[in-house]
Design a protein around this motif. Sequence first.
Motif, PDB file in Angstrom:
ATOM      1  N   MET A  32      -0.486   6.797   0.972  1.00 49.29           N
ATOM      2  CA  MET A  32      -1.463   6.918  -0.089  1.00 49.29           C
ATOM      3  C   MET A  32      -2.668   6.002   0.159  1.00 49.29           C
ATOM      4  O   MET A  32      -3.793   6.389  -0.062  1.00 49.29           O
ATOM      5  CB  MET A  32      -0.782   6.584  -1.421  1.00 49.29           C
ATOM      6  CG  MET A  32      -1.697   6.676  -2.595  1.00 49.29           C
ATOM      7  SD  MET A  32      -2.002   8.386  -3.003  1.00 49.29           S
ATOM      8  CE  MET A  32      -2.567   8.227  -4.645  1.00 49.29           C
ATOM      9  N   ALA A  33      -2.404   4.784   0.635  1.00 56.53           N
ATOM     10  CA  ALA A  33      -3.492   3.846   0.893  1.00 56.53           C
ATOM     11  C   ALA A  33      -4.418   4.366   1.984  1.00 56.53           C
ATOM     12  O   ALA A  33      -5.632   4.168   1.910  1.00 56.53           O
ATOM     13  CB  ALA A  33      -2.935   2.482   1.285  1.00 56.53           C
ATOM     14  N   HIS A  34      -3.854   5.061   2.978  1.00 55.08           N
ATOM     15  CA  HIS A  34      -4.689   5.607   4.048  1.00 55.08           C
ATOM     16  C   HIS A  34      -5.609   6.701   3.523  1.00 55.08           C
ATOM     17  O   HIS A  34      -6.745   6.830   3.961  1.00 55.08           O
ATOM     18  CB  HIS A  34      -3.825   6.154   5.191  1.00 55.08           C
ATOM     19  CG  HIS A  34      -3.111   5.080   5.942  1.00 55.08           C
ATOM     20  ND1 HIS A  34      -3.781   4.174   6.727  1.00 55.08           N
ATOM     21  CD2 HIS A  34      -1.805   4.753   6.018  1.00 55.08           C
ATOM     22  CE1 HIS A  34      -2.912   3.328   7.264  1.00 55.08           C
ATOM     23  NE2 HIS A  34      -1.703   3.662   6.845  1.00 55.08           N
TER      24      HIS A  34
ATOM     25  N   LEU B  89      -6.825   6.878   0.393  1.00 59.49           N
ATOM     26  CA  LEU B  89      -7.880   6.207  -0.369  1.00 59.49           C
ATOM     27  C   LEU B  89      -8.881   5.526   0.563  1.00 59.49           C
ATOM     28  O   LEU B  89     -10.085   5.548   0.306  1.00 59.49           O
ATOM     29  CB  LEU B  89      -7.268   5.188  -1.331  1.00 59.49           C
ATOM     30  CG  LEU B  89      -6.422   5.780  -2.454  1.00 59.49           C
ATOM     31  CD1 LEU B  89      -5.780   4.672  -3.264  1.00 59.49           C
ATOM     32  CD2 LEU B  89      -7.252   6.683  -3.345  1.00 59.49           C
ATOM     33  N   ALA B  90      -8.388   4.936   1.645  1.00 59.13           N
ATOM     34  CA  ALA B  90      -9.285   4.299   2.615  1.00 59.13           C
ATOM     35  C   ALA B  90     -10.201   5.336   3.257  1.00 59.13           C
ATOM     36  O   ALA B  90     -11.392   5.090   3.433  1.00 59.13           O
ATOM     37  CB  ALA B  90      -8.471   3.568   3.680  1.00 59.13           C
TER      38      ALA B  90
ATOM     39  N   GLY C   9      -3.749  -0.109   9.661  1.00 64.27           N
ATOM     40  CA  GLY C   9      -4.431  -0.166   8.372  1.00 64.27           C
ATOM     41  C   GLY C   9      -4.950  -1.545   8.025  1.00 64.27           C
ATOM     42  O   GLY C   9      -5.160  -1.855   6.859  1.00 64.27           O
ATOM     43  N   ARG C  10      -5.200  -2.373   9.021  1.00 63.60           N
ATOM     44  CA  ARG C  10      -5.727  -3.713   8.784  1.00 63.60           C
ATOM     45  C   ARG C  10      -7.122  -3.829   9.397  1.00 63.60           C
ATOM     46  O   ARG C  10      -7.415  -3.212  10.404  1.00 63.60           O
ATOM     47  CB  ARG C  10      -4.806  -4.759   9.394  1.00 63.60           C
ATOM     48  CG  ARG C  10      -3.415  -4.704   8.794  1.00 63.60           C
ATOM     49  CD  ARG C  10      -2.656  -5.970   9.074  1.00 63.60           C
ATOM     50  NE  ARG C  10      -1.346  -5.932   8.487  1.00 63.60           N
ATOM     51  CZ  ARG C  10      -1.072  -6.279   7.223  1.00 63.60           C
ATOM     52  NH1 ARG C  10      -2.039  -6.690   6.432  1.00 63.60           N
ATOM     53  NH2 ARG C  10       0.153  -6.223   6.762  1.00 63.60           N
TER      54      ARG C  10
ATOM     55  N   LYS D  24      -5.571  -6.304   4.967  1.00 59.00           N
ATOM     56  CA  LYS D  24      -5.468  -4.852   4.848  1.00 59.00           C
ATOM     57  C   LYS D  24      -6.812  -4.257   4.450  1.00 59.00           C
ATOM     58  O   LYS D  24      -7.607  -4.874   3.758  1.00 59.00           O
ATOM     59  CB  LYS D  24      -4.411  -4.466   3.813  1.00 59.00           C
ATOM     60  CG  LYS D  24      -3.011  -4.686   4.300  1.00 59.00           C
ATOM     61  CD  LYS D  24      -2.015  -4.089   3.343  1.00 59.00           C
ATOM     62  CE  LYS D  24      -0.617  -4.244   3.904  1.00 59.00           C
ATOM     63  NZ  LYS D  24       0.378  -3.595   3.083  1.00 59.00           N
TER      64      LYS D  24
END
Length: 85
Positions: free
Chosen positions: A1-3, A5-6, A45-46, A58
């Motif tokens: 999910m974070a990827h 949004l990024a 993802g950092r 991150k």
Amino acid sequence: MAHVLAAVLRAAMVERLAGLTTTDFGNLTSAVREILELHQPDCKGRCRECTGWPRNRKFPCRVWLIAHRHLLIPPPNQEVRHVRH
């Protein structure tokens, strides 16, 4: 999910900067674009550029968050109304 949004954040920023390039801000947008390119996330993802504590922050790092706040979030209403209670 974070990827996801990024990716949305990066796409929105690229689109916003592309719109600014057609104005008199060409040098400024080139500089911002170059700075943001340095702060792209790696395969984990950092942020590739930010170091220190927490080491390898991150994404989105502070640079992206500041750019987001100034370029993508509409400015607050300038009208200040004082209300007496």
